[in-house]
Design an enzyme around this catalytic site. Sequence first.
Site, PDB file in Angstrom:
ATOM      1  CB  CYS A 127      93.237 135.557   0.056  1.00 58.80           C
ATOM      2  SG  CYS A 127      91.839 136.328  -0.775  1.00 58.80           S
ATOM      3  CG  HIS A 262      96.084 134.836  -2.681  1.00 53.54           C
ATOM      4  ND1 HIS A 262      95.085 134.007  -3.142  1.00 53.54           N
ATOM      5  CD2 HIS A 262      95.534 136.083  -2.607  1.00 53.54           C
ATOM      6  CE1 HIS A 262      93.992 134.721  -3.338  1.00 53.54           C
ATOM      7  NE2 HIS A 262      94.238 135.975  -3.027  1.00 53.54           N
ATOM      8  CG  ASN A 293      91.562 136.359  -5.791  1.00 55.20           C
ATOM      9  OD1 ASN A 293      91.381 135.423  -5.013  1.00 55.20           O
ATOM     10  ND2 ASN A 293      92.040 137.526  -5.411  1.00 55.20           N
TER      11      ASN A 293
HETATM   12  N1  COA Z   1      87.679 148.315 -16.220  1.00 54.47           N
HETATM   13  C1  COA Z   1      88.186 149.355 -16.889  1.00 54.47           C
HETATM   14  N2  COA Z   1      88.675 150.453 -16.313  1.00 54.47           N
HETATM   15  C2  COA Z   1      88.676 150.493 -14.968  1.00 54.47           C
HETATM   16  C3  COA Z   1      88.159 149.436 -14.193  1.00 54.47           C
HETATM   17  C4  COA Z   1      87.638 148.327 -14.857  1.00 54.47           C
HETATM   18  N3  COA Z   1      87.140 147.254 -14.198  1.00 54.47           N
HETATM   19  N4  COA Z   1      88.279 149.763 -12.882  1.00 54.47           N
HETATM   20  C5  COA Z   1      88.856 150.969 -12.849  1.00 54.47           C
HETATM   21  N5  COA Z   1      89.082 151.419 -14.111  1.00 54.47           N
HETATM   22  C6  COA Z   1      89.714 152.664 -14.521  1.00 54.47           C
HETATM   23  C7  COA Z   1      89.367 153.813 -13.612  1.00 54.47           C
HETATM   24  O1  COA Z   1      88.199 154.477 -14.029  1.00 54.47           O
HETATM   25  C8  COA Z   1      90.585 154.699 -13.766  1.00 54.47           C
HETATM   26  O2  COA Z   1      90.480 155.418 -14.981  1.00 54.47           O
HETATM   27  P1  COA Z   1      91.074 156.917 -15.088  1.00 54.47           P
HETATM   28  O3  COA Z   1      92.567 156.776 -14.917  1.00 54.47           O
HETATM   29  O4  COA Z   1      90.705 157.328 -16.488  1.00 54.47           O
HETATM   30  O5  COA Z   1      90.425 157.703 -14.024  1.00 54.47           O
HETATM   31  C9  COA Z   1      91.734 153.687 -13.947  1.00 54.47           C
HETATM   32  O6  COA Z   1      91.130 152.473 -14.424  1.00 54.47           O
HETATM   33  C10 COA Z   1      92.461 153.407 -12.679  1.00 54.47           C
HETATM   34  O7  COA Z   1      91.504 153.108 -11.642  1.00 54.47           O
HETATM   35  P2  COA Z   1      91.921 152.455 -10.296  1.00 54.47           P
HETATM   36  O8  COA Z   1      90.733 152.217  -9.450  1.00 54.47           O
HETATM   37  O9  COA Z   1      93.035 153.271  -9.733  1.00 54.47           O
HETATM   38  O10 COA Z   1      92.420 151.037 -10.827  1.00 54.47           O
HETATM   39  P3  COA Z   1      93.754 150.283 -10.478  1.00 54.47           P
HETATM   40  O11 COA Z   1      94.825 150.639 -11.398  1.00 54.47           O
HETATM   41  O12 COA Z   1      94.034 150.367  -9.003  1.00 54.47           O
HETATM   42  O13 COA Z   1      93.333 148.789 -10.823  1.00 54.47           O
HETATM   43  C11 COA Z   1      92.684 146.847  -9.604  1.00 54.47           C
HETATM   44  C12 COA Z   1      92.247 148.203 -10.151  1.00 54.47           C
HETATM   45  C13 COA Z   1      91.529 146.247  -8.825  1.00 54.47           C
HETATM   46  C14 COA Z   1      93.050 145.944 -10.798  1.00 54.47           C
HETATM   47  C15 COA Z   1      93.943 147.053  -8.730  1.00 54.47           C
HETATM   48  O14 COA Z   1      93.698 148.028  -7.757  1.00 54.47           O
HETATM   49  C16 COA Z   1      94.367 145.788  -8.050  1.00 54.47           C
HETATM   50  O15 COA Z   1      94.829 144.878  -8.680  1.00 54.47           O
HETATM   51  N6  COA Z   1      94.255 145.740  -6.708  1.00 54.47           N
HETATM   52  C17 COA Z   1      94.582 144.574  -5.943  1.00 54.47           C
HETATM   53  C18 COA Z   1      93.425 143.688  -6.025  1.00 54.47           C
HETATM   54  C19 COA Z   1      93.698 142.333  -5.540  1.00 54.47           C
HETATM   55  O16 COA Z   1      94.678 141.736  -5.885  1.00 54.47           O
HETATM   56  N7  COA Z   1      92.809 141.848  -4.718  1.00 54.47           N
HETATM   57  C20 COA Z   1      92.886 140.587  -4.204  1.00 54.47           C
HETATM   58  C21 COA Z   1      93.553 140.611  -2.909  1.00 54.47           C
HETATM   59  S1  COA Z   1      93.178 139.151  -2.065  1.00 54.47           S
END
Ligand code: COA
Length: 337
Positions: A127, A262, A293
């Site tokens: 990225c 980004h 993305n």
């Molecule tokens: N849909 C619905 N629920 C989801 C899910 C999905 N796709 N993925 C995870 N969850 C749930 C989990 O089960 C968890 O539930 P709980 O609280 O009941 O246990 C909750 O959401 C939180 O899970 P978590 O893995 O901690 O999610 P998060 O809040 O970290 O969100 C992302 C996930 C990917 C959106 C977040 O981590 C993120 O934006 N990361 C950066 C990613 C990014 O920008 N990448 C590109 C970089 S180049």
Amino acid sequence: MTLSPKGTGHLTAGPVTNSRISGVGGYRPRRVVPNSEIVDRIDSSDEWIRERSGIIERRFAGEGESVIDMSVFAATPALEMAGVAPEDLDAVIVATVSWPYQTPAAAPMLAERLGTKGAAFDISAACAGYCHGISLASDMVRTGTARNVLVVGVERLSDFTSLDDRGTAFIFADGAGAAVVSQSDTVGIGPTVWGSDGAQWEAISQTESWIDVHEKNLGWPHIGMAGQTVFRWAVWGMAPVAQQALDAAGITADQLDAFIPHQANVRIIDAMAKKLALPPDLPIARDIAYTGNTSAASIPLAMERMVRHGEIPSGGLALQIGFGAGLSYAAQVVVIP
Ligand code: COA
């Protein structure tokens, strides 16, 4: 370039000119994929995806629509805007992680399709690849290595995304963005601030190496991501890098005409804007809502949309920052074409 007399240990010729972005172009595949098409396989919902990522829909490339095809569609309007003919390109740099050949690079085939025999090579900085490419292109132009360089960020990430992976299925998408870097009378591209943190190498990575894929007969690999790790790194680590790019360019945030980070996640974009204390009315790219993305393609795609819609002024200043797998990053201030 002339060499200094023997034995003096230096060259007489230094940088010959300045550099600028003379044109941008973008290509979004026609196939629109709304959240409703993604949610069932990952037990998610449209609301959750919008709230956690800001993504409403993304584009996936069509059958047979290759990285090269998308690159040609993005490069053509960029060259037109720059007023540069393909034969006047001295180099083509393609930033991508989804070109499906280990070798050769995508760039020579793109160069051939466009009609140039200039230098052509790919870079792999995920990225952050586009901003790395702009930095290389700028230095090549400034030192006289090239008069015009085409930089393309392009991804067909749908090939490398598991639609069953809750952490990535809704994030990654396909597209291409391009910029032409040309000679300039004035400084059009500021110093690049860049770096990496290889200690977090596994935070975003192909799930298996090609060797494992082959030897263990694993099928097609995809990109995995430790979402929370990446989120924290981006929110806490990247705002200072963006600030350093402003400092290196000798400007302050209130002199900007655009912030084009980004397009990783809208919450990361908003957090960075807050930490940088950007003026409330500053145009900020939020192309992710309808494009997803697209990794290396996301910054030129976002800039192209803002330029096309007249949201940012030609000749204004944009701060751009790419960050992602590696973990790698690069940021610079550029003059908007
Ligand atoms: N849909 C619905 N629920 C989801 C899910 C999905 N796709 N993925 C995870 N969850 C749930 C989990 O089960 C968890 O539930 P709980 O609280 O009941 O246990 C909750 O959401 C939180 O899970 P978590 O893995 O901690 O999610 P998060 O809040 O970290 O969100 C992302 C996930 C990917 C959106 C977040 O981590 C993120 O934006 N990361 C950066 C990613 C990014 O920008 N990448 C590109 C970089 S180049």
